[in-house]
Design a protein around this motif. Sequence first.
Motif, PDB file in Angstrom:
ATOM      1  N   GLY A 167     -56.896  24.474  34.830  1.00 41.16           N
ATOM      2  CA  GLY A 167     -56.236  23.188  34.657  1.00 41.16           C
ATOM      3  C   GLY A 167     -56.447  22.640  33.263  1.00 41.16           C
ATOM      4  N   GLN A 168     -57.688  22.685  32.797  1.00 42.14           N
ATOM      5  CA  GLN A 168     -57.965  22.229  31.431  1.00 42.14           C
ATOM      6  C   GLN A 168     -57.279  23.144  30.419  1.00 42.14           C
ATOM      7  OE1 GLN A 168     -61.992  21.025  30.570  1.00 42.14           O
ATOM      8  NE2 GLN A 168     -61.850  21.699  28.453  1.00 42.14           N
ATOM      9  N   THR A 169     -57.214  24.425  30.733  1.00 37.85           N
ATOM     10  CA  THR A 169     -56.568  25.371  29.828  1.00 37.85           C
ATOM     11  C   THR A 169     -55.096  25.022  29.637  1.00 37.85           C
ATOM     12  OG1 THR A 169     -58.088  27.131  30.523  1.00 37.85           O
ATOM     13  CG2 THR A 169     -56.058  27.805  29.425  1.00 37.85           C
ATOM     14  N   VAL A 170     -54.389  24.704  30.729  1.00 36.79           N
ATOM     15  CA  VAL A 170     -52.954  24.413  30.588  1.00 36.79           C
ATOM     16  C   VAL A 170     -52.715  23.006  30.040  1.00 36.79           C
ATOM     17  CG1 VAL A 170     -52.351  26.072  32.385  1.00 36.79           C
ATOM     18  CG2 VAL A 170     -52.619  23.653  32.989  1.00 36.79           C
ATOM     19  N   ILE A 171     -53.661  22.082  30.267  1.00 31.36           N
ATOM     20  CA  ILE A 171     -53.554  20.769  29.617  1.00 31.36           C
ATOM     21  C   ILE A 171     -53.587  20.954  28.107  1.00 31.36           C
ATOM     22  CG2 ILE A 171     -54.757  18.590  29.184  1.00 31.36           C
ATOM     23  CD1 ILE A 171     -55.659  18.633  32.127  1.00 31.36           C
TER      24      ILE A 171
END
Length: 842
Positions: A575-579
């Motif tokens: 999730g943080q990666t795609v944010i």
Amino acid sequence: MGRLLPSLPGVVAGCLFALVAALVPLVPAHAQQTLTPRSVVAELDGLKQTWTLPNFRIGGKYDLADPKAWENGAPDGVTLESLGAGPARTAYIAVGTPKRNAKGEIVNAIVVSSYYSGDATAMYNNWYAGQKGNGFSGGALVGPGLLFDTNRFYVVFVDGLGLWGASKPSDGLGRKFPVYSYYDMVQLNYRLLRDHLKVGHVVLSTGASMGGTQAYYWGLMHPGMVAAVMPIGGATATDGEGPVAAWTFQLAKAALESDPVWVATKGDYYKLPKEQHPNKGVEFHWSMLSITGYDLNYRQSQGWDAVSKEVFTWEPDPRMGSNAGANLKNLAKLFDGVDLWYRDTVGEIHNVNKLLPQMKARTLVVHVDNDQWLISDKARAAAQAIPGGQYVGLSDPTAHYAVFKALNVLKTNPIFDTYMHDIDVLPDQGLVCEATNYRTPKVNMQPSPDRSFWKQEMVSPFPVKYATVKDKRGVAWELGYMDEYCGKSANPPVLVVVHGKGAFGAHYGYLIKYAVEHGYRVIAPDMPQWGTSGPGNLDKPMTRTLNDVRDAFHALIVGRLGVKKAFYHGHSLGGQTVIGYALRYPEAVQGLALEAPAGLEEYQRTFRMGDKDLPICDKTIAYDPKAWHAAYDPMGLVEGELKRSPQGVRDFFYFKKRDPAGGAVATNTGYFFNDTEYARLHTDQRVAMITGNRREFEQWSFMFIYDLYSICSELNADDPASIYKQVTKIKAPIFLAFGAQEPFIPGTALNGLTGLSKSIIVPFKQRMTAAGNPPVIKVYPGVGHFIHTDVPYEYARDTVDFMKRGRVDATSPDVMEALENGGGSTTAAAEAPAGKPTGLAK
């Protein structure tokens, strides 16, 4: 044994036996039978059809590797004709709407097998709409618009060889009748379906109790015909590997043999009139089974007046009360002792445990957790032995007899709901195509240390491809990824699925399959150093940042695969990666689906341990292995991960820990609330790696801890350019999903934040709304960090709905309460060893 249910359903006040006499007259229900009735429910006998199969061999040994040999029963079996009787006979009731293929074969059949003492009329009475037995089953299951929708399916209720309308010893052969097996029972009915009813495809084989046991055989014997099996309260073994059931039914069988008439005639009593048969032995038989049919506490609560009706005595005893043995006397008039002896003997030769890994049919094992006959641990073990098999249980005071109402009790259970949608019993109107490349994922639980675990010891749900791409630093990474599409569009919408820490793309197989079948091209890459992107990068630096990951993904998805714009799904670390990807490459992002994402909170750069401040979140040490080890090694986290035992893995994954005595106790920290197919895949992967390729295991264990740093180093509270501070710049639509029992977010031990809603969800909603991009938010009650495994169908449907419509199903009141008042506890930190931060333990 594996063919239980000695009494028949439709009871009021917990007494099944009384109903049998009411349903079956004490005269033959059909002229064909002179000793025992043809149907359990006499008034439904007219619906039942009889079919015979000449020269069918009974009692032989089946070799599943040679199905042609047992086309007409096992080669060493005996035909009834050779013994002087008529051909093998079975019976059935068929309802519904048959659909046929070009060959004229029915392709939408559901087969319902009978239980120990039941038949087609009994199951019809319990499950078909408008029948007297519906109440006992918690409502009808078969009929127009019901679970087994007769507007969509052709439902066949079948008798089982040995009782009622099928061939049975009491027809005339008595003890000369060959000892039949479950193989014989299923093969005879298979021939009925194939040859007489012209069924070419069975959508689902199911049944209760002994009918559930037969469901296993349907799947094992006829994988080309049977797509799915759902045993309800069945068993895979009732010989010595099912000791409680074997013990119970040996006692029941001994009760038959103890009758003086049986002893005197050696079981050949058919020249005597019915009233002189070993009826006391039949009564004793049913009494032996009855005592543990229900939960014992429930039995106790019924009181003596109710229980005494099922208490056996050889001679009348006025001290027992006027009702003593009343139900047993009725049953003795209906059943034949030799028929029951054969029924009991079936279990002595029943064990398919070693065959379960061969099961091809989609399998859901439904079981009563407090069953007193077929203990639930055996059913759970069976589900685990079957590739992709799943287990769902229920508890009920009626114990084994709850099998009839199990499906109504479980209708809102996420595992049951997902399974029913998977096999298309519950329809999904949005299907575009079938993902034909899909295969059941599995892990070799005895991997070779000399083989690549990820490339050679695991089967992913779709074929894995490989490509070498460079990040912006020039490091070349070999990335493993799945890339699937089954539609016809030249330019389909695309979903990129990015896994969480410790996970891998294959773990999201259900979401991938669902999206593919709803018209999306789905790309699921593994991050460098994770999963299938691990083995090819063992020679690469172990230290890399999430920006390196984002750049490598961009090079693959946009540069190599030519996908200019896509939806990005990210879970946890993903999730943080795609944010960050949406911030770094906004032109490539059509929308974000964030499942329990990291990145929505901040941390201090250092963590105080004793008298030292360890720079565990300091981004300046990103490419300095020596500095990283100096910060993390004092906590022993990598070493602890390497030393985690298989039992420790399974305990932690399923919210358990061990007390000082070694017993399992519940905890608030873990991964999976529901033991679904992909929950087990992740668990098996983590356990199997322990004995697999050591270098890959060391890589995995290091990255499991290193990516804690990857997360928090982008979230420094004193960094004006942190991911958290920049998130409001994202203009793409966002779907934010959390489980109300989220155990890892917020990271209380590292930043002091408490409360998922007040610290994470509400601030994010307010900030994004103020920035002009209000997110779609859903909180899932009873769900933890792994939404896509706890509620697979619901979450996959919501994700696709968000991409198609920009919204998800309306939230219910309990979801809103979780959203407003906060969900999940933050006890993970409190349970951790002193001095070790676990707010990011996932």
